[in-house]
Write a protein that holds these residues in place. Structure first.
Motif, short mmCIF file in Angstrom:
data_model
loop_
_atom_site.label_atom_id
_atom_site.label_comp_id
_atom_site.label_asym_id
_atom_site.label_seq_id
_atom_site.Cartn_x
_atom_site.Cartn_y
_atom_site.Cartn_z
N PRO A 74 0.83 -1.11 0.04
CA PRO A 74 0.12 -0.02 -0.05
C PRO A 74 1.00 1.22 -0.02
O PRO A 74 0.61 2.33 -0.72
N VAL A 75 2.01 1.26 0.77
CA VAL A 75 2.82 2.52 0.77
C VAL A 75 3.32 2.74 -0.68
O VAL A 75 3.44 4.12 -1.23
N LEU A 76 3.91 1.54 -1.19
CA LEU A 76 4.47 1.91 -2.72
C LEU A 76 3.31 2.21 -3.74
O LEU A 76 3.56 3.19 -4.69
N ILE A 77 2.09 1.82 -3.45
CA ILE A 77 1.18 2.39 -4.51
C ILE A 77 0.68 3.58 -4.17
O ILE A 77 0.55 4.43 -5.09
N ARG A 98 -10.51 -8.35 2.27
CA ARG A 98 -11.36 -7.18 2.26
C ARG A 98 -10.34 -6.15 2.90
O ARG A 98 -10.24 -4.98 2.03
N LYS A 99 -9.74 -6.14 3.87
CA LYS A 99 -9.05 -5.15 4.63
C LYS A 99 -7.80 -4.80 3.54
O LYS A 99 -7.67 -3.52 3.41
N LEU A 100 -7.09 -5.67 3.19
CA LEU A 100 -5.87 -5.34 2.40
C LEU A 100 -6.65 -4.68 0.80
O LEU A 100 -5.88 -3.54 0.49
N LEU A 101 -7.54 -5.08 0.41
CA LEU A 101 -8.02 -4.50 -0.84
C LEU A 101 -8.57 -2.89 -0.68
O LEU A 101 -8.38 -2.22 -1.56
N LYS A 102 -9.06 -2.91 0.41
CA LYS A 102 -9.49 -1.58 0.98
C LYS A 102 -8.31 -0.52 0.94
O LYS A 102 -8.40 0.46 0.43
N GLU A 103 -7.33 -0.94 1.62
CA GLU A 103 -6.14 -0.23 1.87
C GLU A 103 -5.49 0.07 0.42
O GLU A 103 -5.06 1.33 0.14
N ILE A 104 -5.39 -0.92 -0.46
CA ILE A 104 -4.76 -0.64 -1.90
C ILE A 104 -5.72 0.16 -2.68
O ILE A 104 -5.04 0.91 -3.31
N LYS A 105 -7.17 0.07 -2.65
CA LYS A 105 -7.87 1.03 -3.38
C LYS A 105 -7.52 2.72 -2.82
O LYS A 105 -7.42 3.74 -3.46
#
Length: 375
Positions: A74-77, A98-105
């Motif tokens: 997420p930091v790199l994105i 769900r948690k990771l995908l939310k962070e990524i979006k």
């Protein structure tokens, strides 16, 4: 213009060599296990992205291995987003939650390309080398659609799934894919090692091409479908990413900078590392990036061929793997003096005694096999 001076448009960031899947057609080098402890840190990847922006790159693709293995993804994105890049993540999807995908979006990812091995659970799990991977991918698709992240699907096509190509296309459409890449196996790395088990037969390729063409009409305006005839069955080679070091570059997980993701297989070249140089100097001045730029390096028959500005003599990696000379005409070309090497392989695969259905005997991409093959 034989030696173009063009800025790169795209950067592939291979964030890690680690992957929970074991796909036998992976294009990663067989010896990846040697560099597992040398992966770039968060700070080093941030510097790569900053240097990429200064160089004029517009698109960043996060890949691996499996990029979701990286806790700092997420930091790199977020860094890529703040620098103004269009960003895409290529993933096997089995680690999505769900948690990771939310962070990524929220970090600003623009799209996801999800790899799917097949449209049937049993064979999909067989090709990935991991049980219940298909089930996890379907859960990932549901979440990706729920978060309204544009979805592309990549299916690597080979002898054991090519006859289901129509079924695969309909499956991808039902999953809500906006783009489907039916990626015929490229024979580098693990795929080259497993070529005898993966290369399709001529009648399979011809049938698949017709079915893909019909599907393009069927889904026109709904889902983009890409299908390219495999090199071994095409009279002319495909251009190497629009030309060697012309618009594209890769930074591998250990910092090695490559003109294409398979270039490490060219053992006659020494490739620079981001830890001892910067992207701008590597792009413009490194020997490896300038070695096969343009067309001046090409031998005959390429030098006199009207196609030389179209396919640039084909793939440098394939030329090296067949001839030990990366400057040679790609043997996939019918005019190559080495084309008989391709013809021999195709002839063997299509021989009547080999034209029977059998359970594939894959050598899977994993650390154990990497160490064994490179010891």
């Amino acid at each position: 213009m034989s030696t173009p001076k063009l800025l790169p448009l795209s950067l592939l960031c291979e964030l890690t060599f680690h992957c929970p899947l074991q796909c036998p057609y992976c294009s990663n080098t067989l010896g990846y296990s040697k560099w597992l402890k040398d992966e770039l840190s968060t700070e080093e990847w941030i510097r790569v992205l900053q240097e990429a922006q200064k160089l004029g790159i517009l698109q960043v693709y996060f890949s691996g291995g499996e990029p979701l293995v990286r806790k700092d993804l997420p930091v790199l994105i977020r860094t890529a987003h703040d620098l103004g890049f269009y960003s895409n993540m290529s993933t096997g999807g089995t680690l999505i939650n769900r948690k990771l995908l939310k962070e990524i979006k929220e970090a600003g990812l623009d799209s996801i390309q999800l790899s799917i091995q097949d449209c049937r659970p049993e064979s999909a799990d067989l090709f990935s080398g991991v049980k219940k991977s298909f089930e996890k991918k379907l859960e990932a698709v549901q979440l990706i659609n729920e978060f309204s992240i544009p979805l592309g699907i990549n299916v690597v096509i080979h002898r054991h799934n090519i006859e289901r190509i129509s079924e695969i296309i309909d499956f991808a459409a039902a999953l809500g894919a906006q783009r489907l890449e039916l990626a015929n196996t490229q024979y580098y790395g693990w795929a080259l090692h497993n070529r005898k088990e993966l290369l399709p037969r001529r009648h399979q390729v011809e049938k698949a091409a017709k079915e893909a063409s019909r599907a393009k009409e069927k889904y026109k305006g709904k889902m983009e479908i890409l299908f390219v005839i495999p090199d071994y069955y095409s009279p002319f080679p495909k251009p190497c990413l629009q030309g060697w070091a012309k618009v594209y570059m890769t930074v591998s997980a250990d910092g090695t900078v490559l003109p294409c993701q398979s270039a490490r297989d060219i053992r006659s070249l020494s490739f620079p590392n981001i830890r001892s140089d910067n992207l701008e100097n590597i792009w413009w001045n490194s020997e490896a990036f300038n070695k096969f730029r343009g067309t001046d390096f090409l031998p005959e028959p390429c030098k006199s061929c009207p196609r030389k500005e179209i396919d640039f003599g084909g793939c440098r990696c394939q030329a090296f793997l067949f001839t030990a000379d990366a400057s040679a005409t790609d043997p996939a070309c019918i005019y190559s003096p080495h084309h008989h090497l391709i013809e021999k392989i195709v002839e063997e695969i299509n021989a009547p005694e080999n034209n029977k259905s059998e359970e594939p005997m894959f050598v899977y991409r994993n650390i154990k096999n990497s160490k064994a093959l490179c010891s």
